[in-house]
Design a protein around this motif. Structure first.
Motif, PDB file in Angstrom:
ATOM      1  N   GLY A 123      -6.081   2.367  -5.500  1.00 56.20           N
ATOM      2  CA  GLY A 123      -5.414   1.564  -4.486  1.00 56.20           C
ATOM      3  C   GLY A 123      -4.441   2.346  -3.619  1.00 56.20           C
TER       4      GLY A 123
ATOM      5  N   TRP B  62       3.451   4.357 -10.916  1.00 57.06           N
ATOM      6  CA  TRP B  62       3.675   3.150 -10.115  1.00 57.06           C
ATOM      7  C   TRP B  62       3.163   1.883 -10.815  1.00 57.06           C
ATOM      8  CZ3 TRP B  62       1.841   6.569  -5.611  1.00 57.06           C
ATOM      9  CH2 TRP B  62       2.943   7.104  -4.928  1.00 57.06           C
ATOM     10  N   LYS B  63       2.659   2.054 -12.041  1.00 56.36           N
ATOM     11  CA  LYS B  63       2.149   0.922 -12.824  1.00 56.36           C
ATOM     12  C   LYS B  63       1.016   0.193 -12.087  1.00 56.36           C
ATOM     13  CE  LYS B  63       6.384   0.113 -15.479  1.00 56.36           C
ATOM     14  NZ  LYS B  63       6.981   1.424 -15.113  1.00 56.36           N
ATOM     15  N   LEU B  64       0.069   0.990 -11.621  1.00 52.20           N
ATOM     16  CA  LEU B  64      -1.096   0.457 -10.932  1.00 52.20           C
ATOM     17  C   LEU B  64      -2.301   0.456 -11.883  1.00 52.20           C
ATOM     18  CD1 LEU B  64      -0.816   2.492  -7.604  1.00 52.20           C
ATOM     19  CD2 LEU B  64       0.002   0.165  -8.022  1.00 52.20           C
ATOM     20  N   LYS B  65      -3.198  -0.483 -11.683  1.00 45.39           N
ATOM     21  CA  LYS B  65      -4.423  -0.501 -12.461  1.00 45.39           C
ATOM     22  C   LYS B  65      -5.374   0.547 -11.905  1.00 45.39           C
ATOM     23  CE  LYS B  65      -8.249  -3.458 -13.975  1.00 45.39           C
ATOM     24  NZ  LYS B  65      -8.864  -4.808 -13.900  1.00 45.39           N
ATOM     25  N   TYR B  66      -5.901   1.396 -12.777  1.00 51.20           N
ATOM     26  CA  TYR B  66      -6.803   2.452 -12.309  1.00 51.20           C
ATOM     27  C   TYR B  66      -7.889   2.726 -13.344  1.00 51.20           C
ATOM     28  CZ  TYR B  66      -8.552   7.183 -11.482  1.00 51.20           C
ATOM     29  OH  TYR B  66      -9.364   8.277 -11.300  1.00 51.20           O
TER      30      TYR B  66
ATOM     31  N   ALA C 200      -0.894   6.431 -10.767  1.00 51.52           N
ATOM     32  CA  ALA C 200      -1.080   5.037 -11.182  1.00 51.52           C
ATOM     33  C   ALA C 200      -0.154   4.696 -12.350  1.00 51.52           C
ATOM     34  CB  ALA C 200      -2.536   4.806 -11.577  1.00 51.52           C
TER      35      ALA C 200
ATOM     36  N   THR D 112       0.836  -1.194   0.000  1.00 51.05           N
ATOM     37  CA  THR D 112       0.000   0.000   0.000  1.00 51.05           C
ATOM     38  C   THR D 112       0.872   1.246   0.000  1.00 51.05           C
ATOM     39  OG1 THR D 112      -1.713  -1.151   1.263  1.00 51.05           O
ATOM     40  CG2 THR D 112      -1.797   1.256   1.233  1.00 51.05           C
TER      41      THR D 112
END
Length: 526
Positions: A41, A179-183, A176, A5
Motif C-alpha cells: 500500500g 507503520w503497522k500495515l498489512k503486507y 509495513a 497513502t
C-alpha cells in the motif's frame, strides 16, 4: 495525495557486493522494489539510483554508468548515460531535489539500496534524518553511514545471500511493520502485477513443474542413446548419474515455482531434492513442493520478526530444504519410490497384455487429450515418470508418433494440395517445426478444425501409428527432431515404421480430403 497513502523514495546504487547479486539489473531490481512496496500500500514517489558497469569497489570516474529515475507513469527509466563522474554530478543534483521534497513533507520514508550517505545521497539522508523519517535498506557499510548521519533505520541488512526479490520483500516488510500495515509478499511472476499475493498452495501444478523439467529428461535420453553406440559405452555412468539426479531437477523446479522466491527457492529445492533421490521422481516432486511451501512461510515469518534479509535467506532456504528433504528421506521415500515403479510396471503390463490394442488406444486418445488439457496434466507426467525409471517411455513413443508425425503429415498435405493458397505458407511453417524440433503439434489445428474429415484423419493416423508402436515394442521420447527420435528409442526400426505409418496415413487422408473440398468449391473440377 490521499491522507492515508505514504510515499517512499528509493535511493542508492548498483553497489559493490550488490552488483553481483542483482545490482547489475537496475530495471529488475527497481521494478521488484516498487512492486513489493505497492503490495504493502505504499507509493514510490521518487527514484535516484546510480548504476555502474562494474562494482563500485573497483569503479573509476571513467566507468560507464547511468542514472535511473521514475518516468511520468512511475516506472523506472534511465534519465542519463555517461561516465560515473558525470552521473555522480547529475545524481548530486537529483539528491538536492529529493532533499527539498523531503523537507516539503512529500516523502514519508526511504529505501536505501547500497546508498552513498557521504556524497550522492547525503542531502536526502540529512533531510530525512531531520524530519524523523524511517528508512529500510541493505548494504552494511552504507547503512552504517546513514545511521551515523542520524537517520532512523527500522530494518537493515547486508546484501550477501540476498536476491532482488528477497531484498524487496524485506524493504516492504520493514516499512509495513513500522507503520503497522498489512503486507503479504507478491511472489507470483512480475507480469502478474503488484497485487498478486497468491498462496503457494495454489501454485502447486504438476504441469507447471514437469514441463520446465523436460530438458533434463531429453538430455538423459540422448546420453542413453549415445552410450549404446559401440565404443561409447563409457557414457553409461553419465546416464546413471543423470537418471539419479532427475529428482533433484524436479525438486528445484517445484520449490522455485511454489515459493516464488527465485534463488532462495532453488537452493531449498536443491537441498530437498538431494535428500529425496531415493524416492525417485515422485519423491523429488514431493520434496520440492514441501520445500517451496515451507520456504515461503518461513521467509515471511523471519522478515516479520525483523531478521536481516541475509539471515532470513539462509535460514529459510537451508532449513526448509533440509526439513522437507528429511521428511522424504526417512518417511516418504519408500512410498514414492514404489509409486513410480508401479506406474512403470502398470504401463508395461498393459502393453504386454495386448501390444496392438494398447498402442492403438493410446494413439487414439492423444489428440483429445491435448485438446482438452489432459495431455500436460496426465500424459506428460506419465512420460516423465517412465523416463525417470529407465530413460525411455512407451507414451513418449506414442507422443512422437501420434501427435508430432500426424501433425507433420497433415501440414505436408496442405503444402502439396492446400484448399486455398494462403494455407500453404501456414502449413510450411508448422511442418518445419514438427520435423526439425519435434514440437508445435498445434500447427495441425487450423486444418483439423476447418474440416471434420481432416480431424477424423488425424485420429485414424494416430491410431495406426500407435498400433505400430505397440506391435514393435518401441519406447522413446518426444520433443526431439523427427530424424533423431529413432536413435534414442529402444527399437529404431520399429519407431521409424510407426512414424512413417502415422505421417503417411495423415498425409494421404488429408490430401484426399483437400482434393474433395477443392472439387466442391470448383463445381466438380479438380
Amino acid at each position: 495525495m490521499d491522507s492515508g497513502t505514504r510515499s517512499v523514495a528509493i535511493i542508492g546504487s548498483s553497489g559493490g557486493n550488490l552488483r553481483s547479486q542483482g545490482g547489475d539489473d537496475p530495471a529488475g531490481l527497481l521494478s521488484e522494489i516498487i512492486r513489493q512496496l505497492s503490495t504493502a500500500g505504499l507509493t514510490v514517489a521518487a527514484v535516484q539510483f546510480v548504476a555502474a558497469a562494474s562494482s563500485m569497489e573497483s569503479a573509476a570516474g571513467s566507468t560507464p554508468a547511468a542514472l535511473w529515475v521514475l518516468d511520468e507513469q512511475l516506472r523506472p527509466e534511465v534519465a542519463m548515460d555517461g561516465t560515473l563522474e558525470q552521473i555522480n554530478a547529475a545524481a548530486r543534483q537529483a539528491d538536492a531535489a529529493l532533499a527539498a521534497q523531503v523537507a516539503a513533507g512529500e516523502i514519508d520514508g526511504l529505501v536505501l539500496v547500497s546508498c552513498d550517505p557521504g556524497d550522492t545521497n547525503s542531502k536526502a539522508i540529512t533531510a530525512a534524518a531531520a524530519a524523523g523519517l524511517p528508512a529500510v535498506g541493505t548494504g552494511g557499510t552504507s547503512i552504517a553511514g546513514a545511521q551515523a548521519a542520524g537517520l532512523t533505520v527500522v530494518a537493515a541488512s547486508g546484501t550477501t545471500g540476498s536476491t532482488n526479490r528477497t531484498r524487496a520483500v524485506s524493504y516492504a516488510s520493514g516499512l509495513a511493520r513500522h507503520w503497522k500495515l498489512k503486507y503479504l509478499p507478491s511472489l507470483g511472476s512480475a507480469e502478474a502485477g503488484a497485487g498478486t499475493t497468491e498462496s503457494p498452495w495454489r501454485r502447486i501444478s504438476i504441469r507447471g513443474i514437469m514441463v520446465p523439467a523436460i530438458p533434463a529428461f531429453i538430455a538423459m535420453a540422448v546420453v542413453l542413446a549415445i552410450s549404446k553406440i559401440p565404443g561409447l559405452d563409457g557414457l553409461t555412468p553419465a546416464f546413471d548419474a543423470l537418471i539419479a539426479g532427475i529428482p533433484v531437477v524436479v525438486a528445484i523446479v517445484a520449490a522455485r515455482k511454489i515459493s516464488g522466491l527465485d534463488e532462495v527457492g532453488v537452493v531449498a529445492g536443491a537441498v530437498a531434492g538431494l535428500l529425496s533421490v531415493n524416492g525417485g521422481i515422485i519423491g523429488g516432486l514431493v520434496g520440492g513442493v514441501l520445500a517451496g511451501i515451507s520456504v515461503y512461510y518461513l521467509m515471511r515469518r523471519t522478515l516479520a520478526w525483523g531478521w536481516p534479509v541475509t539471515t532470513a535467506n539462509i535460514v529459510s532456504a537451508g532449513l526448509s530444504g533440509l526439513v522437507s528433504g528429511l521428511v522424504v528421506f526417512f518417511v516418504l521415500a519408500p512410498a514414492t519410490s514404489w509409486l513410480g515403479g508401479a506406474v512403470k510396471a502398470g504401463i508395461e503390463a498393459l502393453v504386454g497384455f495386448n501390444p496392438l490394442l494398447a498402442g492403438a488406444v493410446a494413439g487414439l486418445v492423444m489428440w483429445p487429450a491435448i485438446m482438452f488439457g489432459i495431455y500436460h496434466s496426465v500424459i506428460l507426467p506419465l512420460v516423465l515418470v517412465e523416463m525417470s525409471e529407465k530413460g525411455h517411455s512407451f507414451f513418449g513413443a506414442i507422443d512422437m508418433t501420434s501427435l508430432v508425425m500426424v501433425s507433420l503429415g497433415i501440414t505436408l498435405a496442405n503444402i502439396v494440395r492446400p484448399r486455398s493458397s494462403g494455407e500453404r505458407a501456414l502449413a510450411a511453417s508448422g511442418a518445419s517445426i514438427n520435423f526439425f524440433f519435434g514440437t508445435f503439434v498445434e500447427a495441425a489445428y487450423p486444418f483439423m478444425f476447418a474440416d471434420k474429415r481432416v480431424f477424423a484423419s488425424a485420429l485414424a493416423a494416430a491410431t495406426v501409428g500407435g498400433a505400430v508402436v505397440g506391435i514393435t515394442g518401441s519406447e522413446a521420447t518426444a520433443y526431439l527432431p523427427a530424424f533423431v527420435a529413432p536413435f534414442v528409442s529402444t527399437n529404431a526400426l520399429g519407431l521409424t515404421l510407426a512414424m512413417v505409418a502415422a505421417a503417411g496415413t495423415a498425409f494421404i487422408l488429408t490430401l484426399l480430403s483437400n482434393i474433395s473440398a477443392s472439387r466442391k468449391l470448383t463445381g466438380g473440377r479438380a
